[in-house]
Design an enzyme around this catalytic site. Sequence first.
Site, short mmCIF file in Angstrom:
data_model
loop_
_atom_site.label_atom_id
_atom_site.label_comp_id
_atom_site.label_asym_id
_atom_site.label_seq_id
_atom_site.Cartn_x
_atom_site.Cartn_y
_atom_site.Cartn_z
N ASP A 207 47.87 31.06 41.41
CA ASP A 207 46.52 31.16 41.20
C ASP A 207 46.49 29.41 40.64
O ASP A 207 44.85 28.88 40.28
CB ASP A 207 46.31 32.54 39.83
CG ASP A 207 45.13 32.88 39.80
OD1 ASP A 207 44.27 32.11 41.22
OD2 ASP A 207 44.50 33.25 38.58
N ASP A 278 43.14 39.86 39.93
CA ASP A 278 43.66 39.69 38.06
C ASP A 278 42.79 40.80 37.45
O ASP A 278 43.38 40.97 36.24
CB ASP A 278 42.10 38.81 37.52
CG ASP A 278 42.11 37.42 38.45
OD1 ASP A 278 43.45 37.31 38.77
OD2 ASP A 278 40.78 36.55 38.33
#
Length: 387
Positions: A207, A278
């Site tokens: 990420d 997420d």
Amino acid sequence: MEPVQENIPSAYLAYSMMDSSRVSTFVISIMLIVYGSFRSLNLEQQNKEAAAEKEKDNNYSGPNPNTENDNVQTIDTCQAMFLPIGASISLLIMFLFFDSLQMVFAVCTAILATVAFAFLLLPMCQYLVRPCSSGQKISFGWCGRFTAAEIIAFCMSLCIVCIWVLTGHWLLMDALGMGLCVSFIALVRLPSLKVSTLLLVGLLLYDVFWVFFSSYIFSANVMVKVATRPAENPVGVLAKKLHFTGLVRDAPKLSLPGKLVFPSMQNAGHFSMLGLGDIVMPGLLLCFVLRFDAYKRMQLNLADSGLAAPTYHHKISYFHCSLLGYFLGLLTATVSSEVFRAAQPALLYLVPFTLLPLLTMAYLKGDLRRMWHEPFLVLPTPKYQDV
């Protein structure tokens, strides 16, 4: 006047945090994790009960059969290590070849969303048809056997997906994204804290790289570009080729449900966006610790009474600790995005806030070694225990 001017940024930050889009992001993401985790726990209990009944009916006397459902996928160490690499390759393909493969992405997404949303609707359909259905499965040949509730859930999900394809409405896109989140959390399991740590740390690096450093290589933020790029509507493309007119021909471009989008009710044109990863990836960790909490309660119920009273930190469940950490991590990520006025890799905040408190609590409770390797290994309970 100077103190007033210094308070303006703080007041604006507090106001932006209370925006309806932000609040919706917090509430919905936490609800999806909690529901998906308890759904997974319920499925595991149902599988155990079904295996026990089958063993009883068949008078089986050998070792306990495998109680895992065929639909449940357990991530092993090798998969946890290579999943961030596979995700990077997939992201890069979508970034470089999106225009050529957008029809494939849209069709595959619609199929996955149909199945996932049907899974989300299944408990409601089971509740509705329970008074008028015996629960018998209906055969559909090579497609398999399904109950009436499963058929109704699939038909409802298919209708929702069709409406989404024709309208491209953000609310339907969010609904399909929620189905994907719940399905992934409920049907994918982490077997140990070791695998969980490998997976989450690898995805944190993934990420951070694609949000912060991809622009130096590809002259664009690859993560944001892929997440916000709309795809051509398959219905509209087909209608143009067949020379149809009307609503079908003018079908809008589709924003694929790889994220949850919440428009603001206060500021027109403003919205909050949170990637499904997420929610899902920390959700897998919370699902793991919820299963471990249930396993420990079962072990304590099997043990003899008369044990010493637990200390304060023993009374706090791992699930509640990790859920609080997720909330604080999401809050920190939101504040960072407002302060820096740029997209933030949410896992950079979510992983430490969920994983570090969990590791600390497991160490204090004396469960760290067991959770790291074989958390669900059934040990024989001694007949007598020292107090």
